[in-house]
Design an enzyme around this catalytic site. Structure first.
Site, mmCIF file in Angstrom:
data_model
loop_
_atom_site.group_PDB
_atom_site.id
_atom_site.type_symbol
_atom_site.label_atom_id
_atom_site.label_comp_id
_atom_site.label_asym_id
_atom_site.label_seq_id
_atom_site.Cartn_x
_atom_site.Cartn_y
_atom_site.Cartn_z
ATOM 1 N N CYS A 145 0.852 -1.181 0.000
ATOM 2 C CA CYS A 145 0.000 0.000 0.000
ATOM 3 C C CYS A 145 0.891 1.234 0.000
ATOM 4 C CB CYS A 145 -0.932 0.110 1.195
ATOM 5 S SG CYS A 145 -2.097 -1.241 1.320
ATOM 6 N N ARG B 172 3.596 -0.290 -5.030
ATOM 7 C CA ARG B 172 3.400 -0.837 -3.683
ATOM 8 C C ARG B 172 2.079 -1.595 -3.547
ATOM 9 N NH1 ARG B 172 6.865 1.695 -0.057
ATOM 10 N NH2 ARG B 172 5.557 1.046 1.667
ATOM 11 N N TRP C 182 -2.929 -2.648 -1.589
ATOM 12 C CA TRP C 182 -2.650 -4.087 -1.771
ATOM 13 C C TRP C 182 -3.450 -4.767 -0.683
ATOM 14 C CZ3 TRP C 182 -0.674 -8.293 0.882
ATOM 15 C CH2 TRP C 182 -0.270 -9.376 0.098
ATOM 16 N N ASN D 240 -1.190 2.486 5.720
ATOM 17 C CA ASN D 240 -0.349 1.409 5.186
ATOM 18 C C ASN D 240 0.097 0.583 6.383
ATOM 19 O OD1 ASN D 240 1.619 -0.185 3.924
ATOM 20 N ND2 ASN D 240 3.174 1.395 4.172
ATOM 21 N N GLY D 241 -0.300 -0.690 6.394
ATOM 22 C CA GLY D 241 0.110 -1.532 7.513
ATOM 23 C C GLY D 241 -1.028 -2.435 7.926
ATOM 24 N N GLU E 288 16.366 -17.964 -9.238
ATOM 25 C CA GLU E 288 15.982 -16.602 -9.615
ATOM 26 C C GLU E 288 15.292 -16.604 -10.989
ATOM 27 O OE1 GLU E 288 15.512 -13.993 -8.162
ATOM 28 O OE2 GLU E 288 15.690 -12.347 -9.564
ATOM 29 N N LYS F 121 11.516 -15.205 -11.525
ATOM 30 C CA LYS F 121 11.203 -14.127 -12.476
ATOM 31 C C LYS F 121 10.074 -14.570 -13.401
ATOM 32 C CE LYS F 121 12.543 -11.425 -10.963
ATOM 33 N NZ LYS F 121 13.374 -11.268 -9.814
ATOM 34 N N GLU G 256 6.685 -14.800 -11.527
ATOM 35 C CA GLU G 256 6.164 -13.492 -11.101
ATOM 36 C C GLU G 256 5.471 -12.746 -12.226
ATOM 37 O OE1 GLU G 256 9.868 -11.577 -9.526
ATOM 38 O OE2 GLU G 256 8.476 -10.897 -7.993
ATOM 39 N N HIS H 215 15.984 -37.415 -8.161
ATOM 40 C CA HIS H 215 15.395 -37.855 -6.889
ATOM 41 C C HIS H 215 13.903 -37.532 -6.813
ATOM 42 C CE1 HIS H 215 19.272 -39.033 -5.419
ATOM 43 N NE2 HIS H 215 19.765 -37.858 -5.786
ATOM 44 N N LYS I 69 5.787 -4.242 -4.674
ATOM 45 C CA LYS I 69 7.244 -4.114 -4.652
ATOM 46 C C LYS I 69 7.796 -4.180 -3.237
ATOM 47 C CE LYS I 69 11.157 -3.089 -6.712
ATOM 48 N NZ LYS I 69 11.741 -4.171 -7.513
HETATM 49 C C1 AGP Z 1 11.505 -9.921 -6.586
HETATM 50 O O1 AGP Z 1 11.353 -10.024 -7.958
HETATM 51 C C2 AGP Z 1 10.265 -9.998 -5.840
HETATM 52 N N1 AGP Z 1 9.339 -9.023 -6.254
HETATM 53 C C3 AGP Z 1 10.308 -10.270 -4.373
HETATM 54 O O2 AGP Z 1 10.602 -11.632 -4.232
HETATM 55 C C4 AGP Z 1 11.290 -9.476 -3.492
HETATM 56 O O3 AGP Z 1 12.596 -9.827 -3.799
HETATM 57 C C5 AGP Z 1 10.983 -9.751 -2.015
HETATM 58 O O4 AGP Z 1 9.692 -9.317 -1.721
HETATM 59 C C6 AGP Z 1 11.977 -9.098 -1.091
HETATM 60 O O5 AGP Z 1 11.969 -7.716 -1.239
HETATM 61 P P1 AGP Z 1 13.115 -6.823 -0.615
HETATM 62 O O6 AGP Z 1 14.367 -7.135 -1.361
HETATM 63 O O7 AGP Z 1 12.666 -5.421 -0.822
HETATM 64 O O8 AGP Z 1 13.238 -7.198 0.819
#
Ligand code: AGP
Length: 627
Positions: free
Chosen positions: A2, A27, A74, A100-101, A499, A503, A506, A522, A622
């Site tokens: 948020c 956010r 969010w 926010n929270g 990673e 990606k 996501e 395995h 984010k």
């Molecule tokens: C990364 O592509 C993601 N959006 C997510 O996994 C992110 O890395 C994670 O939320 C941690 O965020 P931060 O690095 O701001 O702590």
């Protein structure tokens, strides 16, 4: 998660709020709303979905109010519907709040308010706040006092902003464990969850701290603690360039950020590598300037790294480097797990939090709990906290003894790219510094690694120049029917397989899993057939032959094989792989910063071709500021 924004000044508030929310949309983007004070009334407009829905609604009205608050959501409590969108109002609609929270005790407060006859219009936790403030207002001498009393009833982590039609020349904001900054302009003042929202108007910023409340009026800003005592704080001027937050001709922020990586690595090298350090001169000072003080590094026996998501992947590369280069046993934990199942306390431990945003609630809480549980122990058990973060002004920076600022510039795309590479660079610097201090590798090997790091920017440029078209073309093959992907890698490139899979998940919503290549047999190999492409990160080095064998095993199960390997290896690898994403020749130890680039590009192009919202993928935000 948020984003909140507030404005009081001389301009039309709505325009500034909407522009601010645009910059905070990363956010959260389930719904949005603004509330302004006009002719002693609150004018509140909300819309479900992305911000353009709200903008469209607002275009139909003229609003000249010079004070207001805004929110991009969010969803946590209550579905992403218009009635759950912020701002939330009190019963007579004279007072509006954005938050926010999470208000953890909202159910208890809500039933108390319901028993007083208050009707709720949403399922959110936030709605209790305007009602409580409203009740306290009846017996308070000011809005500030009523907000202070209301905050005393709230439990949880929150940042809030409030406007009141009966106090039309003030905006009250408060912070408790959720980010909130104030911006100082000429006769105008701002609040926001992140500085990006106010950068077009001012670079004079003050980070509100936990337990602080501020009163913004057209004449200035007053800051108090939650007990109501006035505090003196001084803003600072940032040297941020607002152009950093523009797309600069790229179709998406993510693509722009992928292309910024050579420059990011150059900045990291310029900032942290000591140019006067030459291996053959046997220097007695460190090859890197990361400013670690002896209290953090002396007698160091153990490192524990806490992180989430992509930052956790960077931490895994870090573990490899800290163990293989610096010779220090290192553990990596998800911050969200560690905070509830902490490891036995080991003396002489350095705890590292990795977070690009510096605001991830789980990572901050894990570090805070680490500090707290070691607080009363003898000195060698005391917490030593280091943050690897891209936001030097963030919450994590406040709680750690030291930070490594990853210098990547602001990252807007929700999928992390350049900040991942910058975090990994941070671990190269840390491991070289510790290796030098602990004499675990020779100066000439340190010199070799540094030389290798210096080539990274031009090598990433080579990948971007030579692979972009090919990868875009290749991406077309996976946009229609592909439902699953498998990524494999070993050693220092296993985190790159993780990673690559993250990606893809996501932003393209294709299911993807990553395994250490040797683990396929395995169990996961049962998933393979001609519909499941396998991406193998096969960088020359100690495990190259092993990865190739594991890839062959996948090929024998009809999987389409995509290899990430070096150009020199391409002819040999062509016998194994159906498609090859090539990177320049590189020392295995440095290879993750190159091997990740084609994977970022592949997931980007698959999502872009599918027409998906690359920068703001569904359900994500984010900055994950809730647990
Ligand atoms: C990364 O592509 C993601 N959006 C997510 O996994 C992110 O890395 C994670 O939320 C941690 O965020 P931060 O690095 O701001 O702590």
């Amino acid at each position: 998660m948020c984003g909140i924004v507030g404005y009081i000044g001389t301009q039309a508030a709505t325009d500034i709020l909407i522009a601010g929310l645009e910059r905070l949309e990363y956010r959260g983007y389930d719904s949005a709303g603004v509330a302004t004070v006009e002719a002693d009334k609150i004018n509140c407009v909300k819309a479900k979905g992305k911000l353009f829905n709200l903008r469209e609604k607002l275009e139909q009205t003229e609003n000249k109010s010079q004070i207001g608050i805004g929110h991009t959501r969010w969803a946590t409590h209550g579905k992403p519907e218009e009635h759950n969108a912020h701002p939330h109002l009190n019963a007579d609609m004279s007072l509006a709040v954005v938050q926010n929270g999470i208000i953890e005790n909202y159910l208890e407060l809500k039933s108390e308010l319901i028993s007083k006859g208050i009707e709720f219009r949403s399922e959110t936790d936030t709605e209790v706040i305007p009602h409580i403030i409203s009740i306290f207002l009846a017996n308070s001498s000011s809005l500030l006092e009523a907000v202070q009393k209301a905050i005393a009833r709230l439990e949880g982590a929150f940042a809030i902003a409030i406007v009141d039609a009966n106090n039309p020349f003030e905006l009250i904001v408060a912070r408790q464990q959720a980010p909130l900054i104030l911006g100082f302009g000429q006769g105008e003042f701002f609040c926001a969850s992140d500085i990006t929202a106010v950068l077009p108007y001012t670079r004079t910023i003050l980070n509100l701290e936990n337990g602080e409340i501020a009163r913004l009026t057209p004449l200035g800003v007053e800051i108090y603690n939650f007990a109501g005592e006035r505090i003196s704080r001084f803003p600072r001027t940032l040297d941020w360039n607002p152009v950093q937050t523009e797309k600069q001709g790229f179709r998406h922020y993510m693509l722009k950020e992928i292309y910024e990586q050579p420059a990011v690595v150059r900045t990291c090298l310029d900032t942290y590598i000591n140019p006067n350090w030459h291996a053959d001169e046997n220097p007695d000072y460190s090859p890197v300037n990361i400013g670690l003080t002896p209290n953090l590094t002396d007698d160091l026996k153990h490192i524990q790294i806490l992180a989430c998501g992509t930052s956790w992947h960077a931490a895994l590369v870090g573990k490899y480097l800290l163990e293989q280069v610096s010779g220090i046993p290192t553990t990596v934990d998800y911050a969200s797990e560690f905070r509830y199942s902490p490891k036995p306390i080991i003396p002489n431990t350095l705890t590292i939090g990795v977070t690009q945003s510096g605001e991830t609630a789980d990572t901050i809480a894990a570090l805070e709990s680490e500090r707290a549980r070691r607080a009363d122990l003898e000195p060698k058990f005391q917490a030593k906290l280091l943050a690897v973060t891209n936001r030097a002004e963030s919450s994590i920076a406040q709680i750690c003894d030291r930070i490594i600022d990853t210098q990547a510039g602001i990252e807007i795309g929700v999928a992390a790219t350049k900040t991942f590479v910058a975090q990994v660079m941070g671990f190269y610097f840390l491991s070289l510094d510790l290796a030098f201090r602990q004499k675990t590798i020779s100066n000439s090997r340190i010199g070799e690694i540094i030389e290798g790091l210096r080539h990274i920017p031009s090598q990433i440029e080579t990948i971007l120049d030579t692979q972009a078209e090919y990868i875009e073309e290749l991406a077309h093959d996976f946009t229609a029917e592909t439902e699953d992907f498998i990524f494999i890698g070993r050693g220092i490139n296993f985190p790159i397989a993780l990673e690559g899979a993250l990606k893809l998940k996501e932003i393209s919503y294709i299911h993807a899993e990553a395994y250490p290549a040797g683990e396929m047999k395995h169990g996961p190999i049962a998933l393979l057939d001609n519909k499941v492409p396998v991406v193998a990160v096969a960088m020359p080095g100690s495990v190259y032959d092993k990865v190739i064998s594991n890839a062959q095993e996948a090929k024998a199960r009809d999987a389409r094989l995509i290899g990430v390997t070096t150009a020199m290896n391409a002819t040999e690898a062509a016998h194994t792989f159906d498609d090859m994403l090539t990177v320049p020749e590189v020392d295995e130890l440095i290879s993750p910063v190159l091997s990740v680039i084609p994977l970022q590009m592949l997931s980007y192009h698959i999502a872009a071709i599918k027409g998906l919202d690359v920068d703001q993928p569904r359900n994500l935000a984010k900055s994950v500021t809730v647990e």
